[in-house]
Design a protein around this motif. Structure first.
Motif, short mmCIF file in Angstrom:
data_model
loop_
_atom_site.label_atom_id
_atom_site.label_comp_id
_atom_site.label_asym_id
_atom_site.label_seq_id
_atom_site.Cartn_x
_atom_site.Cartn_y
_atom_site.Cartn_z
N GLU A 51 6.30 9.96 -19.00
CA GLU A 51 6.47 10.10 -20.45
C GLU A 51 7.86 9.66 -20.88
O GLU A 51 8.03 8.99 -21.91
CB GLU A 51 6.22 11.55 -20.87
CG GLU A 51 6.22 11.75 -22.38
CD GLU A 51 5.79 13.14 -22.78
OE1 GLU A 51 5.80 13.43 -23.99
OE2 GLU A 51 5.43 13.96 -21.89
N ARG A 75 7.94 5.89 -20.83
CA ARG A 75 7.20 5.34 -21.97
C ARG A 75 8.04 5.34 -23.23
O ARG A 75 8.05 4.37 -24.00
CB ARG A 75 5.93 6.17 -22.20
CG ARG A 75 5.06 5.69 -23.37
CD ARG A 75 4.12 6.78 -23.82
NE ARG A 75 4.84 7.97 -24.30
CZ ARG A 75 4.24 9.09 -24.66
NH1 ARG A 75 2.93 9.21 -24.58
NH2 ARG A 75 4.96 10.11 -25.10
N ASP A 76 8.79 6.42 -23.45
CA ASP A 76 9.61 6.53 -24.65
C ASP A 76 10.90 5.73 -24.54
O ASP A 76 11.49 5.34 -25.56
CB ASP A 76 9.94 8.00 -24.92
CG ASP A 76 8.70 8.83 -25.22
OD1 ASP A 76 7.67 8.24 -25.59
OD2 ASP A 76 8.76 10.06 -25.04
N LEU A 87 1.02 5.05 -18.95
CA LEU A 87 1.83 3.84 -18.93
C LEU A 87 1.04 2.54 -19.01
O LEU A 87 1.59 1.51 -19.41
CB LEU A 87 2.67 3.82 -17.64
CG LEU A 87 3.70 4.93 -17.47
CD1 LEU A 87 4.38 4.82 -16.11
CD2 LEU A 87 4.75 4.90 -18.57
N HIS A 92 1.07 0.48 -22.30
CA HIS A 92 2.35 0.19 -22.96
C HIS A 92 2.59 -1.32 -22.94
O HIS A 92 2.51 -1.95 -21.88
CB HIS A 92 3.48 0.90 -22.22
CG HIS A 92 4.78 0.92 -22.96
ND1 HIS A 92 5.51 -0.22 -23.23
CD2 HIS A 92 5.51 1.95 -23.48
CE1 HIS A 92 6.61 0.10 -23.86
NE2 HIS A 92 6.64 1.41 -24.04
#
Length: 290
Positions: A65, A68-69, A100, A103
């Motif tokens: 996470e 991803r950010d 992921l 993305h």
């Protein structure tokens, strides 16, 4: 200590021998780089003169996470592999992959996790999978189990930890030789991880203490020897060799067929300091700056 340059090869080795060999494990011990720094440094590696040697950035499933950010959708794609240590819940691995995979700026190269009898239950979206096998009597069963499904080259392989951890003593040459022999006999591709920072087997200073470490060139020579029929004692002797003058000429003389054969099995290894092996290979004239 005699500088490695004293043992330099006359000519660089076949480039394919080291292509995409070193996976970037910067966020793992002992490096423990913060994820933003690891991403930034990995991008620098991938734009350097040695970029051809560097594989994906290895990231723990637990930071999916955060990754991803951290990566903006407009950035150049970042090639990563999701890694879960043995004992990690399979659900954690699945969630990281699904977090992921869509993305736009993250390119998932594969997944690494510990072998367990239920490993086939993980939904990996058809990504290449690396299974870290245990030590001791369970290893043979794990290797045989993986071999049942290892039909597609590069899609399924095993991993062996060559470095010590608080729970894992350093595996000596005999144990590594046994692993290599078993994987080659079963036709399994493998990668290594942990402690493989240097070109040649030796006793190296890490922080305030000294520790035994296997050598990259030792592994290359050992795999070649095993492929040419060397028995366990011969493979173990090459893994134990501490003299660069013995190893460097062998590696320097490998032709493209040798390189292809070796890398078919020894696909990659994780290293938390990518520039450590790169600088030593360069000093030995086995790679050249382009």
């Amino acid at each position: 200590m005699t500088p490695l340059s004293e043992f330099a090869a006359d000519l660089p080795a076949d480039p394919s021998l080291f292509t995409l060999l070193i996976d970037d494990a910067a966020v793992f011990p002992p490096g423990l780089a913060p994820l933003p720094a690891a991403v930034r440094e990995h991008r620098a590696h991938r734009s350097s003169w040695y970029a051809a040697l560097v594989g994906p950035l290895l990231v723990p499933a637990s930071v999916a996470e955060e990754l991803r950010d951290l990566v903006a959708p407009s950035e150049d794609p970042l090639r990563v592999s999701v890694v879960a240590r043995p004992g990690t819940a399979l659900r954690t691995v699945t969630e990281a992959v699904h977090l992921l995979r869509d993305h736009p700026a993250i390119d998932l190269a594969g997944v690494e996790m510990g072998w367990a009898p239920e490993w086939r239950d993980v939904d990996l979206a058809d990504l290449p999978l690396t299974l870290e096998v245990p030590r001791g009597p369970d290893q043979a069963a794990a290797l045989a189990d993986v071999a049942l499904d290892a039909d597609d080259a590069g899609e399924l392989q095993v991993k062996f930890r060559t470095g010590a951890t608080p729970q894992w003593d350093w595996p000596a040459e005999g144990e590594l030789a046994t692993f290599l022999g078993a994987t080659l006999e079963l036709g399994l591709a493998f990668k290594l991880t942990g402690g493989l920072h240097h070109a040649v087997r030796g006793t190296h200073t890490v922080g305030s203490h000294e520790e035994e470490q296997h050598g990259l060139l030792n592994v290359v020579c050992a795999v070649r020897a095993a492929l040419h029929g060397a028995g366990p004692e011969g493979v173990e002797a090459l893994l134990a060799e501490r003299d660069p003058a013995v190893l460097v000429p062998v590696v320097g003389d490998l032709d493209s067929a040798d390189a292809t054969a070796i890398r078919t099995y020894f696909t990659a290894y994780g290293c938390c300091g990518v520039t450590d092996p790169v600088s030593e290979l360069h000093e030995l004239n086995l790679i050249e700056e382009r």
